[in-house]
Every structure is written in structure tokens, then in C-alpha cells.
Scaffold this motif. Structure first.
Motif, PDB file in Angstrom:
ATOM      1  N   UNK A 153       0.859  -1.178   0.000  1.00  0.00           N
ATOM      2  CA  UNK A 153       0.000   0.000   0.000  1.00  0.00           C
ATOM      3  C   UNK A 153       0.894   1.226   0.000  1.00  0.00           C
ATOM      4  N   UNK A 154       0.581   2.195  -0.859  1.00  0.00           N
ATOM      5  CA  UNK A 154       1.365   3.422  -0.944  1.00  0.00           C
ATOM      6  C   UNK A 154       0.520   4.604  -0.478  1.00  0.00           C
ATOM      7  N   UNK A 155       1.119   5.477   0.312  1.00  0.00           N
ATOM      8  CA  UNK A 155       0.447   6.712   0.692  1.00  0.00           C
ATOM      9  C   UNK A 155       0.783   7.724  -0.384  1.00  0.00           C
ATOM     10  N   UNK A 156      -0.215   8.061  -1.177  1.00  0.00           N
ATOM     11  CA  UNK A 156      -0.035   8.969  -2.304  1.00  0.00           C
ATOM     12  C   UNK A 156       0.016  10.413  -1.844  1.00  0.00           C
ATOM     13  N   UNK A 157      -0.849  10.784  -0.939  1.00  0.00           N
ATOM     14  CA  UNK A 157      -0.840  12.103  -0.331  1.00  0.00           C
ATOM     15  C   UNK A 157      -1.659  12.042   0.947  1.00  0.00           C
ATOM     16  N   UNK A 158      -1.604  13.083   1.725  1.00  0.00           N
ATOM     17  CA  UNK A 158      -2.409  13.145   2.933  1.00  0.00           C
ATOM     18  C   UNK A 158      -2.792  14.582   3.193  1.00  0.00           C
ATOM     19  N   UNK A 159      -3.875  14.748   3.931  1.00  0.00           N
ATOM     20  CA  UNK A 159      -4.382  16.087   4.240  1.00  0.00           C
ATOM     21  C   UNK A 159      -4.320  16.298   5.740  1.00  0.00           C
ATOM     22  N   UNK A 160      -4.032  17.530   6.095  1.00  0.00           N
ATOM     23  CA  UNK A 160      -3.984  17.910   7.503  1.00  0.00           C
ATOM     24  C   UNK A 160      -4.914  19.098   7.680  1.00  0.00           C
ATOM     25  N   UNK A 161      -5.742  19.045   8.687  1.00  0.00           N
ATOM     26  CA  UNK A 161      -6.633  20.168   8.989  1.00  0.00           C
ATOM     27  C   UNK A 161      -6.138  20.796  10.283  1.00  0.00           C
ATOM     28  N   UNK A 162      -5.913  22.091  10.234  1.00  0.00           N
ATOM     29  CA  UNK A 162      -5.461  22.824  11.413  1.00  0.00           C
ATOM     30  C   UNK A 162      -6.539  23.815  11.823  1.00  0.00           C
ATOM     31  N   UNK A 163      -6.776  23.877  13.108  1.00  0.00           N
ATOM     32  CA  UNK A 163      -7.710  24.855  13.649  1.00  0.00           C
ATOM     33  C   UNK A 163      -6.900  25.790  14.532  1.00  0.00           C
ATOM     34  N   UNK A 164      -6.898  27.060  14.167  1.00  0.00           N
ATOM     35  CA  UNK A 164      -6.100  28.047  14.881  1.00  0.00           C
ATOM     36  C   UNK A 164      -7.049  28.962  15.657  1.00  0.00           C
ATOM     37  N   UNK A 165      -6.927  28.971  16.988  1.00  0.00           N
ATOM     38  CA  UNK A 165      -7.814  29.847  17.756  1.00  0.00           C
ATOM     39  C   UNK A 165      -7.440  31.318  17.538  1.00  0.00           C
ATOM     40  N   UNK A 166      -8.419  32.163  17.663  1.00  0.00           N
ATOM     41  CA  UNK A 166      -8.158  33.593  17.536  1.00  0.00           C
ATOM     42  C   UNK A 166      -9.165  34.244  16.622  1.00  0.00           C
TER      43      UNK A 166
END
Length: 113
Positions: free
Chosen positions: A43-56
Motif C-alpha cells: 500500500x502506498x500513501x499517495x498524499x495526505x491532508x492535515x486540517x489545522x484549527x487556529x484559535x483567535x
């Protein structure tokens, strides 16, 4: 799977401490979509997504760009759409600036495409 052209996006696993849980989730989803598994393939990881939540506070939107109207077309060509062939204007991406407005359908040509 290595050697295939199919990429499948999976969600974070509840048991995300184990990398095998991601593999199982992928294989399960692949089986749901295609009806079989490819045993013995990596199995190959082709890409990945990261979600960031920044307070403020939410930053203010950027100022509006004044309209420059339509840019000059560098030519035209025929293109096929749902209702048949149409003559459409063509524009060079490099000639476009913020504020230009193009009435479509149109084709924008970029030197790397």
C-alpha cells in the motif's frame, strides 16, 4: 495499491495509534468500491491532508481589487461543449492580472500546460 492508478481517500481511523488500522480501512474501502482485494501488493500513501484549527480572531478579508475589465484575447479557437462547437476567445495566463474579467466560455493557456 502499488502499481494501480486508483487513489482512495480514507478518514482518520479511531484506532489511529496503529498504522495497520489505516491499512485495514483502506483495504475495506477498496473492496467496497471494486469488489476485490489485491493480496500481496504494498500500500502506498499517495498524499495526505492535515486540517489545522487556529484559535483567535478571523482576519479581515483582503481589500477588493478594482476591475480592469476584459483583458485582450490573443486569439480564438473552436471548442466542443454540450450544445456543440463554439468559437471561444483564448487568453495567455501570463497576461492576466488581478481585476481582469473574462466572459466565458473561454480558454486560458498556461505555458506549462
Amino acid at each position: 495499491y502499488e502499481g494501480t492508478d486508483n487513489a482512495i481517500m480514507i478518514l482518520e481511523c479511531k484506532d489511529s495509534d496503529s498504522p495497520l488500522s489505516y491499512a485495514r480501512t483502506f483495504v475495506d474501502q477498496y473492496h467496497r468500491e471494486f469488489g476485490f482485494e489485491l493480496e500481496g501488493r504494498d500500500l502506498l500513501i499517495d498524499d495526505f491532508r492535515v486540517r489545522a484549527i487556529v484559535p483567535g480572531a478571523t482576519p479581515a478579508p483582503p481589500p477588493s481589487v478594482p476591475s480592469l475589465g476584459a483583458p485582450p484575447a490573443f486569439g480564438s479557437c473552436r471548442a466542443y461543449f454540450e450544445n456543440g462547437w463554439e468559437t471561444v476567445s483564448t487568453y495567455k495566463f501570463e497576461d492576466l492580472k488581478p481585476g481582469h474579467e473574462i466572459l466565458g466560455p473561454a480558454i486560458i493557456v498556461q505555458s506549462i500546460s
